[in-house]
Enzyme design. Structure first.
Site, PDB file in Angstrom:
ATOM      1  N   MET A  30      29.457  -6.643  23.650  1.00  0.00           N
ATOM      2  CA  MET A  30      28.475  -5.928  22.822  1.00  0.00           C
ATOM      3  C   MET A  30      27.206  -6.780  22.700  1.00  0.00           C
ATOM      4  SD  MET A  30      30.600  -3.702  20.085  1.00  0.00           S
ATOM      5  CE  MET A  30      30.872  -4.972  18.876  1.00  0.00           C
ATOM      6  N   GLY A  31      27.015  -7.722  23.630  1.00  0.00           N
ATOM      7  CA  GLY A  31      25.806  -8.546  23.619  1.00  0.00           C
ATOM      8  C   GLY A  31      25.874  -9.664  22.606  1.00  0.00           C
ATOM      9  N   GLU A  35      29.028 -18.833  23.875  1.00  0.00           N
ATOM     10  CA  GLU A  35      29.948 -19.554  24.781  1.00  0.00           C
ATOM     11  C   GLU A  35      31.251 -18.792  25.037  1.00  0.00           C
ATOM     12  OE1 GLU A  35      30.245 -22.040  26.900  1.00  0.00           O
ATOM     13  OE2 GLU A  35      28.137 -22.503  26.649  1.00  0.00           O
ATOM     14  N   GLY A  36      31.717 -18.040  24.024  1.00  0.00           N
ATOM     15  CA  GLY A  36      32.947 -17.264  24.219  1.00  0.00           C
ATOM     16  C   GLY A  36      32.766 -16.258  25.351  1.00  0.00           C
ATOM     17  N   HIS A  37      31.628 -15.543  25.333  1.00  0.00           N
ATOM     18  CA  HIS A  37      31.352 -14.589  26.419  1.00  0.00           C
ATOM     19  C   HIS A  37      31.142 -15.327  27.743  1.00  0.00           C
ATOM     20  CE1 HIS A  37      29.741 -12.363  22.782  1.00  0.00           C
ATOM     21  NE2 HIS A  37      30.612 -11.502  23.273  1.00  0.00           N
ATOM     22  N   GLY A 147      38.738 -11.513  25.645  1.00  0.00           N
ATOM     23  CA  GLY A 147      39.058 -12.777  24.969  1.00  0.00           C
ATOM     24  C   GLY A 147      40.307 -12.642  24.119  1.00  0.00           C
ATOM     25  N   LYS A 149      40.649 -14.060  21.422  1.00  0.00           N
ATOM     26  CA  LYS A 149      40.268 -14.046  20.011  1.00  0.00           C
ATOM     27  C   LYS A 149      40.514 -12.663  19.404  1.00  0.00           C
ATOM     28  CE  LYS A 149      36.750 -13.957  16.904  1.00  0.00           C
ATOM     29  NZ  LYS A 149      35.858 -12.854  17.143  1.00  0.00           N
ATOM     30  N   ASP A 150      40.237 -11.622  20.188  1.00  0.00           N
ATOM     31  CA  ASP A 150      40.516 -10.264  19.717  1.00  0.00           C
ATOM     32  C   ASP A 150      41.914  -9.889  20.221  1.00  0.00           C
ATOM     33  OD1 ASP A 150      37.903  -9.554  18.495  1.00  0.00           O
ATOM     34  OD2 ASP A 150      37.221 -10.015  20.507  1.00  0.00           O
ATOM     35  N   SER A 185      32.092 -16.390  17.405  1.00  0.00           N
ATOM     36  CA  SER A 185      31.950 -14.956  17.158  1.00  0.00           C
ATOM     37  C   SER A 185      30.487 -14.677  16.846  1.00  0.00           C
ATOM     38  CB  SER A 185      32.803 -14.551  15.948  1.00  0.00           C
ATOM     39  OG  SER A 185      32.369 -13.302  15.447  1.00  0.00           O
TER      40      SER A 185
HETATM   41  O1  PAF Z   1      35.195  -7.076  22.110  1.00  0.00           O
HETATM   42  C1  PAF Z   1      34.122  -6.425  22.149  1.00  0.00           C
HETATM   43  O2  PAF Z   1      33.030  -6.996  22.197  1.00  0.00           O
HETATM   44  C2  PAF Z   1      34.173  -4.909  22.130  1.00  0.00           C
HETATM   45  O3  PAF Z   1      35.194  -4.438  21.308  1.00  0.00           O
HETATM   46  C3  PAF Z   1      34.281  -4.292  23.534  1.00  0.00           C
HETATM   47  C4  PAF Z   1      35.571  -4.659  24.224  1.00  0.00           C
HETATM   48  C5  PAF Z   1      33.086  -4.754  24.378  1.00  0.00           C
HETATM   49  C6  PAF Z   1      34.232  -2.765  23.422  1.00  0.00           C
HETATM   50  O4  PAF Z   1      33.060  -2.317  22.839  1.00  0.00           O
END
Ligand code: PAF
Length: 281
Positions: A30-31, A35-37, A147, A149-150, A185
């Site tokens: 979601m932008g 670092e996690g992304h 991740g 984390k979720d 996060s």
């Molecule tokens: O984890 C996220 O950032 C969002 O839930 C995802 C997987 C991009 C879906 O919108």
């Protein structure tokens, strides 16, 4: 790097990769990339020849009164980060492009989605499943990366892909943490300095509970009580939404701690609702 705003641009780019015989990995985000992304993107680059990052703040996974409007948006910074990391294509559609009309379809996994985060965010995982199913259909990746984390999210998505015979592999990347243990996060940006200092106590509480389980294998109920006590002690300004010891696959409350379990928590701290988890094998 290709930047696709529409489904048809994304489709052309995907066909191009296919015609060159390249495997494709998708990192859905979601932008407000951090670092996690970046760790998801690096994993995607190891897993496939062509890496697509989607950036879309998905309205269907936010409930009324949640932070949809306030959610951090920084597209130019995100695109720079993607270029730096060698991403091949970014898919950043508008909301009307993704949802030209009110979706009539729901994907629900009630036994897994109604507990933990789902209990306080009704409809959240239906929104996540819908958008991820759409992204998988649009980008058609060989593998999609998420991740740890979720934890509940990735567990539900794995099950959705299995139940619906979707042909994509789901790859989970370890949680990336600050030096003091706080899981990265985008919502950490909501914390004041004092809240930020306390927030590291969440991981310390998880670790302390994992140590207790390692040493004594207490009943899961006692381990969960220990976790809640540790959170209250270390994060006095926090308000626990949940702190549970659950089965890693079904997310149902565990009974004992001799087998693998996941310690999962969500805590409100100031304007942020922070989640974290730790798997104990
Ligand atoms: O984890 C996220 O950032 C969002 O839930 C995802 C997987 C991009 C879906 O919108």
């Amino acid at each position: 790097m290709e930047i696709c705003h529409t489904l048809s641009q994304m489709d052309d780019v995907r066909r191009g990769a296919g015609s060159r015989g390249q495997s494709v990995a998708l990192a859905p985000t979601m932008g407000a990339l951090h670092e996690g992304h970046f760790s998801l993107i690096r994993a995607a680059k190891d897993l496939a020849d062509f890496v697509v990052v989607s950036i879309f703040v998905n309205p269907t996974q936010f409930g009324p009164g949640e932070d949809l409007e306030a959610y951090p948006r920084m597209p130019e910074q995100d695109l720079d980060a993607c270029r730096r990391l060698g991403v091949d294509a970014v898919f950043m559609p508008s909301a009307p492009e993704m949802y030209p009309r009110e979706p009539a379809t729901r994907i629900e996994l009630p036994s897994m989605a109604d507990k933990l985060c789902g209990a306080s965010r009704p409809g959240h995982f239906a929104g996540v499943c819908l958008v991820v199913a759409k992204l998988l259909n649009i980008v058609r990746p060989d593998v999609a990366v998420f991740g740890q984390k979720d934890y509940q999210q990735v567990t539900i998505l794995r099950r959705m892909v299995e139940d619906l015979n979707m042909p994509h592999r789901i790859h989970t990347c370890p949680t990336v943490r600050e030096a003091d243990g706080l899981a990265l996060s985008s919502r950490n940006a909501y914390l004041t300095d004092q809240q930020r200092r306390q927030a590291s106590g969440l991981y310390a509480a998880l670790r302390s509970t994992a140590d207790l389980i390692g040493a004594e294998h207490p009943p899961a109920r006692e381990a969960a009580e220990h976790l809640r006590r540790e959170i209250n002690r270390r994060v006095p300004d926090g308000r626990i939404d949940y702190a549970r010891v659950v089965d890693p696959e079904t997310l149902v409350e565990a009974e004992d701690t001799r087998g693998p379990v996941v310690l999962a928590l969500a805590v409100h701290l100031g304007k942020a609702r922070l989640i974290d988890n730790l798997r104990v094998d």
